[in-house]
Each structure stands twice: as structure tokens, then as C-alpha cells.
Design a protein around this motif. Sequence first.
Motif, mmCIF file in Angstrom:
data_model
loop_
_atom_site.group_PDB
_atom_site.id
_atom_site.type_symbol
_atom_site.label_atom_id
_atom_site.label_comp_id
_atom_site.label_asym_id
_atom_site.label_seq_id
_atom_site.Cartn_x
_atom_site.Cartn_y
_atom_site.Cartn_z
ATOM 1 N N GLU A 9 0.807 -1.215 0.000
ATOM 2 C CA GLU A 9 0.000 0.000 0.000
ATOM 3 C C GLU A 9 0.843 1.270 0.000
ATOM 4 O OE1 GLU A 9 -2.269 -0.573 3.582
ATOM 5 O OE2 GLU A 9 -3.908 -1.489 2.450
ATOM 6 N N GLN A 10 2.068 1.168 0.494
ATOM 7 C CA GLN A 10 2.916 2.353 0.610
ATOM 8 C C GLN A 10 4.369 1.933 0.460
ATOM 9 O OE1 GLN A 10 2.193 4.767 4.094
ATOM 10 N NE2 GLN A 10 4.330 5.419 4.165
ATOM 11 N N VAL A 11 5.146 2.786 -0.206
ATOM 12 C CA VAL A 11 6.585 2.554 -0.371
ATOM 13 C C VAL A 11 7.329 3.707 0.296
ATOM 14 C CG1 VAL A 11 8.487 2.389 -2.015
ATOM 15 C CG2 VAL A 11 6.308 1.274 -2.521
ATOM 16 N N ASP A 12 8.258 3.355 1.188
ATOM 17 C CA ASP A 12 9.076 4.364 1.860
ATOM 18 C C ASP A 12 10.538 4.147 1.504
ATOM 19 O OD1 ASP A 12 7.009 5.699 3.215
ATOM 20 O OD2 ASP A 12 7.006 4.190 4.798
ATOM 21 N N PRO A 13 11.174 5.129 0.846
ATOM 22 C CA PRO A 13 12.594 5.031 0.529
ATOM 23 C C PRO A 13 13.440 5.585 1.682
ATOM 24 C CG PRO A 13 11.656 6.921 -0.583
ATOM 25 C CD PRO A 13 10.542 6.262 0.172
ATOM 26 N N GLY A 19 25.301 6.696 1.608
ATOM 27 C CA GLY A 19 24.865 7.630 0.580
ATOM 28 C C GLY A 19 24.906 7.060 -0.825
ATOM 29 N N ARG A 20 25.226 5.772 -0.934
ATOM 30 C CA ARG A 20 25.357 5.141 -2.250
ATOM 31 C C ARG A 20 24.290 4.082 -2.518
ATOM 32 N NH1 ARG A 20 30.342 5.874 -5.117
ATOM 33 N NH2 ARG A 20 29.527 4.135 -6.314
ATOM 34 N N SER A 21 23.312 3.998 -1.658
ATOM 35 C CA SER A 21 22.242 3.038 -1.879
ATOM 36 C C SER A 21 20.942 3.578 -1.288
ATOM 37 C CB SER A 21 22.585 1.685 -1.247
ATOM 38 O OG SER A 21 22.745 1.832 0.150
ATOM 39 N N ILE A 22 19.846 3.078 -1.839
ATOM 40 C CA ILE A 22 18.528 3.434 -1.333
ATOM 41 C C ILE A 22 17.778 2.137 -1.080
ATOM 42 C CG2 ILE A 22 16.340 4.584 -1.821
ATOM 43 C CD1 ILE A 22 17.944 6.605 -3.435
ATOM 44 N N CYS A 23 17.242 2.034 0.107
ATOM 45 C CA CYS A 23 16.460 0.866 0.495
ATOM 46 C C CYS A 23 14.989 1.274 0.479
ATOM 47 C CB CYS A 23 16.882 0.414 1.894
ATOM 48 S SG CYS A 23 16.171 -1.141 2.380
ATOM 49 N N PHE A 35 7.851 -5.722 2.601
ATOM 50 C CA PHE A 35 8.755 -6.133 1.538
ATOM 51 C C PHE A 35 9.881 -5.113 1.444
ATOM 52 C CE2 PHE A 35 4.816 -8.243 0.694
ATOM 53 C CZ PHE A 35 5.199 -9.485 0.224
ATOM 54 N N VAL A 36 11.092 -5.592 1.186
ATOM 55 C CA VAL A 36 12.265 -4.717 1.148
ATOM 56 C C VAL A 36 13.046 -4.991 -0.128
ATOM 57 C CG1 VAL A 36 14.395 -4.057 2.339
ATOM 58 C CG2 VAL A 36 12.400 -4.780 3.669
ATOM 59 N N TRP A 37 13.446 -3.913 -0.816
ATOM 60 C CA TRP A 37 14.337 -4.032 -1.965
ATOM 61 C C TRP A 37 15.232 -2.806 -1.978
ATOM 62 C CZ3 TRP A 37 9.212 -2.958 -2.120
ATOM 63 C CH2 TRP A 37 8.772 -1.841 -2.801
ATOM 64 N N SER A 38 16.331 -2.867 -2.717
ATOM 65 C CA SER A 38 17.268 -1.746 -2.717
ATOM 66 C C SER A 38 17.893 -1.558 -4.093
ATOM 67 C CB SER A 38 18.363 -1.958 -1.680
ATOM 68 O OG SER A 38 19.140 -3.086 -2.011
ATOM 69 N N VAL A 39 18.475 -0.376 -4.271
ATOM 70 C CA VAL A 39 19.227 -0.070 -5.484
ATOM 71 C C VAL A 39 20.543 0.575 -5.069
ATOM 72 C CG1 VAL A 39 17.215 0.220 -6.982
ATOM 73 C CG2 VAL A 39 18.140 2.194 -5.788
ATOM 74 N N SER A 40 21.569 0.328 -5.867
ATOM 75 C CA SER A 40 22.863 0.975 -5.671
ATOM 76 C C SER A 40 22.932 2.191 -6.579
ATOM 77 C CB SER A 40 23.998 0.014 -6.024
ATOM 78 O OG SER A 40 23.984 -1.089 -5.152
ATOM 79 N N LEU A 41 23.543 3.237 -6.086
ATOM 80 C CA LEU A 41 23.689 4.467 -6.851
ATOM 81 C C LEU A 41 25.099 4.556 -7.426
ATOM 82 C CD1 LEU A 41 21.975 6.870 -4.302
ATOM 83 C CD2 LEU A 41 20.948 5.786 -6.306
ATOM 84 N N SER A 53 10.040 12.405 -2.182
ATOM 85 C CA SER A 53 8.882 12.133 -3.051
ATOM 86 C C SER A 53 9.303 11.538 -4.393
ATOM 87 C CB SER A 53 8.038 13.393 -3.259
ATOM 88 O OG SER A 53 8.807 14.404 -3.873
ATOM 89 N N ALA A 54 10.415 12.015 -4.930
ATOM 90 C CA ALA A 54 10.897 11.473 -6.206
ATOM 91 C C ALA A 54 11.332 10.024 -6.042
ATOM 92 C CB ALA A 54 12.048 12.313 -6.735
ATOM 93 N N TRP A 55 12.040 9.731 -4.957
ATOM 94 C CA TRP A 55 12.489 8.352 -4.734
ATOM 95 C C TRP A 55 11.324 7.423 -4.381
ATOM 96 C CZ3 TRP A 55 16.523 6.324 -6.681
ATOM 97 C CH2 TRP A 55 17.628 7.120 -6.970
ATOM 98 N N ARG A 56 10.292 7.945 -3.759
ATOM 99 C CA ARG A 56 9.095 7.126 -3.493
ATOM 100 C C ARG A 56 8.489 6.686 -4.828
ATOM 101 N NH1 ARG A 56 6.461 9.962 0.457
ATOM 102 N NH2 ARG A 56 7.363 8.567 1.987
ATOM 103 N N GLU A 57 8.414 7.608 -5.785
ATOM 104 C CA GLU A 57 7.892 7.274 -7.118
ATOM 105 C C GLU A 57 8.789 6.249 -7.812
ATOM 106 O OE1 GLU A 57 6.845 9.467 -11.324
ATOM 107 O OE2 GLU A 57 6.859 10.659 -9.500
ATOM 108 N N VAL A 58 10.095 6.431 -7.717
ATOM 109 C CA VAL A 58 11.035 5.471 -8.301
ATOM 110 C C VAL A 58 10.841 4.094 -7.671
ATOM 111 C CG1 VAL A 58 13.481 4.840 -8.480
ATOM 112 C CG2 VAL A 58 12.752 7.178 -8.958
ATOM 113 N N GLY A 59 10.646 4.051 -6.369
ATOM 114 C CA GLY A 59 10.416 2.768 -5.687
ATOM 115 C C GLY A 59 9.202 2.044 -6.234
ATOM 116 N N TRP A 60 8.113 2.792 -6.457
ATOM 117 C CA TRP A 60 6.913 2.196 -7.049
ATOM 118 C C TRP A 60 7.195 1.690 -8.459
ATOM 119 C CZ3 TRP A 60 2.848 0.252 -4.923
ATOM 120 C CH2 TRP A 60 2.326 0.773 -3.734
#
Length: 68
Positions: A9-13, A19-23, A35-41, A53-60
Motif C-alpha cells: 500500500e505504501q513505499v518508503d525510501p 549515501g550510495r544506496s537506497i532501500c 517487503f524490502v528491496w534496494s538499489v545501488s547508486l 517524493s521522487a524516490w518514493r515514485e522510483v520505488g513504485w
Amino acid sequence: MTMTPADIEQVDPVLGDDGRSICFYGHTPDEDQTFVWSVSLPMAITEDAFLLSAWREVGWLIFMREAG
């Protein structure tokens, strides 16, 4: 009741300490099921440059791409 990623229902980044990854945390109606997923920057970013807000959209978008 078992939750699936479709129940998110909701994604929180959250910016990683380095500073090189977002969970991303995908919350479901069941408080015990997240559920948990991550990306490396490619480069480190600071907390000041972390646009929640931008990263929340990217997470979705990442979630929908992986789920589809």
C-alpha cells in the motif's frame, strides 16, 4: 493470512548510511509483513539532496517493473 507484493500500500525510501544506496520498504496492511528491496547508486548523494517524493515514485516504478 499471507501477504504478497500485490498487497503493498505504501513505499518508503531510505537513503543508506553510505549515501550510495537506497532501500525501499513496501508496507502492507499486515504490520508484520513488509517487503524490502534496494538499489545501488553510481555516486554518493547527501541527505540534503535526497528527494523523498521522487524516490518514493522510483520505488513504485521499480516494484511494478519487477512484479509485472
